[in-house]
Design a protein around this motif. Structure first.
Motif, PDB file in Angstrom:
ATOM      1  N   ASP A  30      79.406  68.085  16.579  1.00 15.07           N
ATOM      2  CA  ASP A  30      78.797  68.735  17.745  1.00 15.07           C
ATOM      3  C   ASP A  30      79.333  70.144  17.992  1.00 15.07           C
ATOM      4  O   ASP A  30      78.937  70.813  18.950  1.00 15.07           O
ATOM      5  CB  ASP A  30      79.050  67.888  19.014  1.00 15.07           C
ATOM      6  CG  ASP A  30      78.277  66.586  18.975  1.00 15.07           C
ATOM      7  OD1 ASP A  30      77.377  66.458  18.122  1.00 15.07           O
ATOM      8  OD2 ASP A  30      78.592  65.692  19.784  1.00 15.07           O
ATOM      9  N   SER A  31      80.252  70.581  17.142  1.00 12.14           N
ATOM     10  CA  SER A  31      80.858  71.903  17.351  1.00 12.14           C
ATOM     11  C   SER A  31      80.211  72.987  16.502  1.00 12.14           C
ATOM     12  O   SER A  31      80.491  74.169  16.707  1.00 12.14           O
ATOM     13  CB  SER A  31      82.351  71.862  16.995  1.00 12.14           C
ATOM     14  OG  SER A  31      83.037  70.994  17.848  1.00 12.14           O
ATOM     15  N   THR A 128      79.524  75.254  21.913  1.00 13.89           N
ATOM     16  CA  THR A 128      78.766  74.171  22.542  1.00 13.89           C
ATOM     17  C   THR A 128      79.240  74.007  23.987  1.00 13.89           C
ATOM     18  O   THR A 128      80.448  73.951  24.243  1.00 13.89           O
ATOM     19  CB  THR A 128      78.975  72.852  21.757  1.00 13.89           C
ATOM     20  OG1 THR A 128      78.720  73.107  20.376  1.00 13.89           O
ATOM     21  CG2 THR A 128      78.047  71.755  22.251  1.00 13.89           C
ATOM     22  N   ASN A 131      81.941  71.531  24.964  1.00 16.24           N
ATOM     23  CA  ASN A 131      83.202  71.581  24.205  1.00 16.24           C
ATOM     24  C   ASN A 131      84.316  72.179  25.092  1.00 16.24           C
ATOM     25  O   ASN A 131      84.651  73.361  24.992  1.00 16.24           O
ATOM     26  CB  ASN A 131      82.992  72.415  22.936  1.00 16.24           C
ATOM     27  CG  ASN A 131      84.167  72.319  21.976  1.00 16.24           C
ATOM     28  OD1 ASN A 131      85.250  71.878  22.353  1.00 16.24           O
ATOM     29  ND2 ASN A 131      83.949  72.743  20.751  1.00 16.24           N
ATOM     30  N   LEU A 152      71.905  74.162  19.704  1.00 15.32           N
ATOM     31  CA  LEU A 152      72.925  74.126  18.651  1.00 15.32           C
ATOM     32  C   LEU A 152      72.279  74.080  17.266  1.00 15.32           C
ATOM     33  O   LEU A 152      72.700  74.779  16.341  1.00 15.32           O
ATOM     34  CB  LEU A 152      73.850  72.908  18.842  1.00 15.32           C
ATOM     35  CG  LEU A 152      74.984  72.773  17.838  1.00 15.32           C
ATOM     36  CD1 LEU A 152      75.982  73.918  17.957  1.00 15.32           C
ATOM     37  CD2 LEU A 152      75.698  71.437  18.007  1.00 15.32           C
ATOM     38  N   SER A 156      68.388  69.230  18.270  1.00 15.71           N
ATOM     39  CA  SER A 156      69.655  68.845  18.899  1.00 15.71           C
ATOM     40  C   SER A 156      69.485  68.886  20.404  1.00 15.71           C
ATOM     41  O   SER A 156      68.791  69.749  20.940  1.00 15.71           O
ATOM     42  CB  SER A 156      70.769  69.810  18.473  1.00 15.71           C
ATOM     43  OG  SER A 156      71.942  69.556  19.214  1.00 15.71           O
ATOM     44  N   LEU A 158      72.019  69.394  22.215  1.00 12.88           N
ATOM     45  CA  LEU A 158      73.152  70.217  22.661  1.00 12.88           C
ATOM     46  C   LEU A 158      72.789  71.703  22.661  1.00 12.88           C
ATOM     47  O   LEU A 158      71.969  72.152  21.853  1.00 12.88           O
ATOM     48  CB  LEU A 158      74.353  69.996  21.738  1.00 12.88           C
ATOM     49  CG  LEU A 158      74.925  68.579  21.745  1.00 12.88           C
ATOM     50  CD1 LEU A 158      75.914  68.410  20.608  1.00 12.88           C
ATOM     51  CD2 LEU A 158      75.589  68.277  23.084  1.00 12.88           C
ATOM     52  N   TYR A 159      73.469  72.431  23.552  1.00 12.36           N
ATOM     53  CA  TYR A 159      73.258  73.877  23.633  1.00 12.36           C
ATOM     54  C   TYR A 159      74.572  74.615  23.421  1.00 12.36           C
ATOM     55  O   TYR A 159      75.646  74.105  23.755  1.00 12.36           O
ATOM     56  CB  TYR A 159      72.678  74.250  24.998  1.00 12.36           C
ATOM     57  CG  TYR A 159      71.215  73.913  25.085  1.00 12.36           C
ATOM     58  CD1 TYR A 159      70.245  74.844  24.757  1.00 12.36           C
ATOM     59  CD2 TYR A 159      70.823  72.631  25.469  1.00 12.36           C
ATOM     60  CE1 TYR A 159      68.897  74.527  24.807  1.00 12.36           C
ATOM     61  CE2 TYR A 159      69.471  72.288  25.523  1.00 12.36           C
ATOM     62  CZ  TYR A 159      68.516  73.241  25.191  1.00 12.36           C
ATOM     63  OH  TYR A 159      67.185  72.931  25.222  1.00 12.36           O
ATOM     64  N   ALA A 160      74.454  75.806  22.843  1.00  6.51           N
ATOM     65  CA  ALA A 160      75.640  76.652  22.649  1.00  6.51           C
ATOM     66  C   ALA A 160      75.520  77.883  23.539  1.00  6.51           C
ATOM     67  O   ALA A 160      74.431  78.450  23.686  1.00  6.51           O
ATOM     68  CB  ALA A 160      75.742  77.065  21.189  1.00  6.51           C
TER      69      ALA A 160
END
Ligand SMILES: CC(C)(COP(=O)(O)OP(=O)(O)OC[C@H]1O[C@@H](n2cnc3c(N)ncnc32)[C@H](O)[C@@H]1OP(=O)(O)O)[C@@H](O)C(=O)NCCC(=O)NCCS
Length: 172
Positions: A30-31, A128, A131, A152, A156, A158-160
């Motif tokens: 996830d990073s 992320t 994180n 990301l 996904s 997830l967002y960065a």
């Protein structure tokens, strides 16, 4: 007494680089924007070429952290083109067994020194949003959020968050 050493990776180091990078992608999916499934397909020539100094001139700084000779951390400083004034940080990873002992901060410090040495105006990265450890590390080093959140990966949840460290007053 334990010894922590940060050094620049050269193409002769491609085997340990490959091992560490694949480990980081497996450990912390996830990073990173890239994935283990993508990079496991790279040929050895591709790993060597990433570290080939002739290909990257002075515009990349691939770092490895070694604790008592054992590879425990990785990070890249990178300029996308020679005329760019913003350097980027990628592939930052510290082995779970030694996290919280300052290895990440030291890797970051080395990249900042390199960027200052070459008169880059700023350093950017994307982290992320969930994180906590990395966001804390970057914020306490002076990185500030800028721009909008980016997914990301294409698929996904997830967002960065893009973040930037300004190294001079007139940095954009
Ligand atoms: C982010 C990462 C590189 C930090 O490496 P590290 O060696 O543990 O970092 P450090 O020991 O230098 O700690 C840096 C700061 O983060 C803090 N920190 C570390 N883990 C933390 C956690 N889980 N929650 C909150 N803060 C944390 C430390 O306390 C320290 O801050 P302080 O100096 O104010 O006390 C590491 O956690 C990691 O590899 N994570 C997985 C990969 C990753 O997320 N990479 C970043 C991609 S953008």
């Amino acid at each position: 007494m334990s010894t922590l050493k940060i050094r620049v990776l050269n193409k002769e180091d491609w085997g340990i680089y490959k091992e560490l990078r694949l480990l980081s992608l497996q450990d912390s999916p996830d990073s990173f924007g890239s994935t283990y499934e993508h990079e496991i397909k790279f040929s050895n020539e591709e790993w060597i070429s990433r570290l080939d100094h002739d290909n990257r001139a002075n515009y990349a700084l691939p770092l490895i952290a070694e604790l008592n000779g054992v590879a425990v951390g990785l990070a890249w400083g990178l300029l996308h083109n020679p005329y760019d004034k913003t350097a980027h940080i990628y592939q930052m990873w510290v082995s779970p067994s030694v996290r919280g002992q300052g290895v990440g901060r030291l890797l970051l410090k080395k990249i900042i020194s390199w960027a200052k040495e070459f008169d880059f105006e700023s350093i950017s990265l994307a982290v992320t949003t969930t994180n906590i450890a990395a966001v804390h590390l970057y914020k306490t080093t002076g990185f500030e959020p800028y721009g909008s959140l980016e997914r990301l990966r294409e698929i996904s949840a997830l967002y960065a968050q893009p973040m930037k460290l300004k190294l001079c007053d007139n940095a954009a």
